[in-house]
Design a protein around this motif. Structure first.
Motif, PDB file in Angstrom:
ATOM      1  N   LEU A  79      33.159  40.682  34.181  1.00  0.00           N
ATOM      2  CA  LEU A  79      32.600  41.745  33.361  1.00  0.00           C
ATOM      3  C   LEU A  79      31.086  41.606  33.248  1.00  0.00           C
ATOM      4  CD1 LEU A  79      35.264  41.939  30.502  1.00  0.00           C
ATOM      5  CD2 LEU A  79      34.875  43.600  32.330  1.00  0.00           C
ATOM      6  N   SER A  80      30.597  40.365  33.112  1.00  0.00           N
ATOM      7  CA  SER A  80      29.159  40.129  33.049  1.00  0.00           C
ATOM      8  C   SER A  80      28.487  40.526  34.361  1.00  0.00           C
ATOM      9  CB  SER A  80      28.885  38.651  32.738  1.00  0.00           C
ATOM     10  OG  SER A  80      27.503  38.383  32.726  1.00  0.00           O
ATOM     11  N   ALA A  81      29.103  40.147  35.472  1.00  0.00           N
ATOM     12  CA  ALA A  81      28.550  40.496  36.785  1.00  0.00           C
ATOM     13  C   ALA A  81      28.569  42.000  36.992  1.00  0.00           C
ATOM     14  CB  ALA A  81      29.339  39.795  37.886  1.00  0.00           C
ATOM     15  N   THR A  82      29.598  42.670  36.465  1.00  0.00           N
ATOM     16  CA  THR A  82      29.677  44.125  36.589  1.00  0.00           C
ATOM     17  C   THR A  82      28.514  44.790  35.862  1.00  0.00           C
ATOM     18  OG1 THR A  82      32.094  44.066  36.769  1.00  0.00           O
ATOM     19  CG2 THR A  82      31.096  46.152  36.104  1.00  0.00           C
ATOM     20  N   ARG A  83      28.193  44.276  34.678  1.00  0.00           N
ATOM     21  CA  ARG A  83      27.071  44.840  33.930  1.00  0.00           C
ATOM     22  C   ARG A  83      25.754  44.625  34.669  1.00  0.00           C
ATOM     23  NH1 ARG A  83      30.095  42.750  29.510  1.00  0.00           N
ATOM     24  NH2 ARG A  83      28.894  40.809  29.569  1.00  0.00           N
ATOM     25  N   ASN A  84      25.662  43.501  35.387  1.00  0.00           N
ATOM     26  CA  ASN A  84      24.433  43.191  36.121  1.00  0.00           C
ATOM     27  C   ASN A  84      24.415  43.768  37.522  1.00  0.00           C
ATOM     28  OD1 ASN A  84      23.636  41.647  33.899  1.00  0.00           O
ATOM     29  ND2 ASN A  84      24.584  39.783  34.724  1.00  0.00           N
ATOM     30  N   GLY A  85      25.534  44.339  37.947  1.00  0.00           N
ATOM     31  CA  GLY A  85      25.626  44.891  39.287  1.00  0.00           C
ATOM     32  C   GLY A  85      25.726  43.834  40.366  1.00  0.00           C
ATOM     33  N   THR A  86      26.252  42.657  40.023  1.00  0.00           N
ATOM     34  CA  THR A  86      26.324  41.555  40.992  1.00  0.00           C
ATOM     35  C   THR A  86      27.749  41.062  41.186  1.00  0.00           C
ATOM     36  OG1 THR A  86      25.922  39.926  39.229  1.00  0.00           O
ATOM     37  CG2 THR A  86      23.995  40.783  40.403  1.00  0.00           C
ATOM     38  N   GLY A  88      30.009  41.848  43.378  1.00  0.00           N
ATOM     39  CA  GLY A  88      30.492  41.697  44.744  1.00  0.00           C
ATOM     40  C   GLY A  88      31.692  42.590  45.012  1.00  0.00           C
ATOM     41  N   GLU A  89      32.295  42.412  46.188  1.00  0.00           N
ATOM     42  CA  GLU A  89      33.431  43.235  46.593  1.00  0.00           C
ATOM     43  C   GLU A  89      34.682  42.375  46.740  1.00  0.00           C
ATOM     44  OE1 GLU A  89      31.978  46.866  49.200  1.00  0.00           O
ATOM     45  OE2 GLU A  89      31.263  44.985  50.068  1.00  0.00           O
ATOM     46  N   LEU A 160      44.599  54.994  35.248  1.00  0.00           N
ATOM     47  CA  LEU A 160      44.046  56.172  35.919  1.00  0.00           C
ATOM     48  C   LEU A 160      42.577  56.369  35.560  1.00  0.00           C
ATOM     49  CD1 LEU A 160      47.011  58.680  35.486  1.00  0.00           C
ATOM     50  CD2 LEU A 160      46.371  57.394  37.540  1.00  0.00           C
ATOM     51  N   ALA A 161      42.227  56.076  34.299  1.00  0.00           N
ATOM     52  CA  ALA A 161      40.830  56.193  33.880  1.00  0.00           C
ATOM     53  C   ALA A 161      39.945  55.202  34.646  1.00  0.00           C
ATOM     54  CB  ALA A 161      40.708  55.965  32.371  1.00  0.00           C
ATOM     55  N   ALA A 162      40.464  53.992  34.876  1.00  0.00           N
ATOM     56  CA  ALA A 162      39.699  52.999  35.635  1.00  0.00           C
ATOM     57  C   ALA A 162      39.502  53.455  37.075  1.00  0.00           C
ATOM     58  CB  ALA A 162      40.431  51.656  35.594  1.00  0.00           C
ATOM     59  N   ILE A 163      40.546  54.048  37.671  1.00  0.00           N
ATOM     60  CA  ILE A 163      40.428  54.565  39.039  1.00  0.00           C
ATOM     61  C   ILE A 163      39.363  55.664  39.099  1.00  0.00           C
ATOM     62  CG2 ILE A 163      41.640  55.889  40.823  1.00  0.00           C
ATOM     63  CD1 ILE A 163      44.179  54.391  40.031  1.00  0.00           C
ATOM     64  N   VAL A 168      33.887  57.773  40.383  1.00  0.00           N
ATOM     65  CA  VAL A 168      32.723  58.565  39.988  1.00  0.00           C
ATOM     66  C   VAL A 168      31.471  57.709  39.829  1.00  0.00           C
ATOM     67  CG1 VAL A 168      31.769  60.045  38.170  1.00  0.00           C
ATOM     68  CG2 VAL A 168      34.161  60.295  38.870  1.00  0.00           C
ATOM     69  N   ARG A 169      31.588  56.584  39.140  1.00  0.00           N
ATOM     70  CA  ARG A 169      30.412  55.773  38.827  1.00  0.00           C
ATOM     71  C   ARG A 169      30.098  54.741  39.900  1.00  0.00           C
ATOM     72  NH1 ARG A 169      28.802  55.784  33.526  1.00  0.00           N
ATOM     73  NH2 ARG A 169      27.070  54.561  34.365  1.00  0.00           N
ATOM     74  N   ARG A 170      31.129  54.215  40.561  1.00  0.00           N
ATOM     75  CA  ARG A 170      30.901  53.136  41.520  1.00  0.00           C
ATOM     76  C   ARG A 170      31.040  53.581  42.972  1.00  0.00           C
ATOM     77  NH1 ARG A 170      31.406  48.499  38.577  1.00  0.00           N
ATOM     78  NH2 ARG A 170      30.157  47.589  40.252  1.00  0.00           N
TER      79      ARG A 170
END
Length: 221
Positions: A79-86, A88-89, A160-163, A168-170
């Protein structure tokens, strides 16, 4: 982004996913009116869950629990990495997605087990194990069966909201790979390592055995 899609989901995992979606819809629309079909869908779902547990232990790499079930620390770091955009995949489920999978499987399993013991208020329609417990308790199981389905509906909405969020955002399409089995990545990612066919055969036999045993009330003879 890579030109060649990387395999991420094997056939058994995709079939399980869409079969479960279909059977849950069937169980939903037949509840209360077409109980024979409703019960049949429940037995099939129980067999699917048995298969998924086996496949989570012996199936393809991205389906295995050990490859996506993570503890609270790993989830917090993700979650922290997601906020920082790091972040990965991931070829399979990320740590948060793995938590969602466990929640869905757990609630579906609870829903089916409660249905096995549930009985209606008139005592005409009940699960194959409803005669093994007190009538009032079986009615209580029916109420819990309905409540657990409401909780399951809520979790499906979050899923479904996460999908939608990722789409949309990612700009990540999580639905297509569950259909085609492959996905394009921006960098090198370890793709799917398939399981040998004999493990699939064992899983199918387990699913059939569990579903049939449930339909017989787990009675011998």
């Amino acid at each position: 982004m890579s030109e060649t899609p990387t395999p991420v989901w094997d056939g058994p995992t995709r079939v399980f996913h869409w079969a479960l979606v279909l059977l849950l819809v069937v169980a939903w629309v037949t509840a209360g009116e077409q109980m024979a079909i409703h019960r049949g869908a429940g037995y099939a779902i129980l067999g699917l869950l048995a298969f998924r547990i086996w496949w989570g232990l012996a199936g393809g790499s991205t389906a295995r629990f050990r490859n996506f079930v993570r503890g609270p620390g790993a989830i917090r770091r993700y979650l922290s990495a997601t906020r920082n955009g790091t972040e990965g995949e991931h070829a399979g489920h990320n740590p948060l997605g793995g938590l969602s999978v466990l929640g869905l499987l757990g609630l579906v399993g609870l829903q089916v087990v409660l249905g096995l013991f549930a009985i209606d208020e008139d005592g005409f329609e009940g699960g194959p194990l409803s005669d093994r417990i007190d009538f009032d308790l079986a009615q209580q199981f029916a109420e819990w069966h309905e409540l657990s389905f409401r909780l399951l509906q809520g979790l499906v909405v979050l899923h479904l909201a996460a999908i939608l969020y990722y789409a949309v955002r990612r700009r990540q399409d999580l639905v297509r790979p569950m259909i085609t089995g492959a996905r394009r990545f921006y960098g090198p990612v370890q793709g799917l390592v398939r399981a040998p066919i004999w493990r699939l055969v064992v899983g199918v036999l387990i699913a059939l055995a569990v579903g049939f045993a449930a339909s017989r009330g787990f009675r011998l003879g």
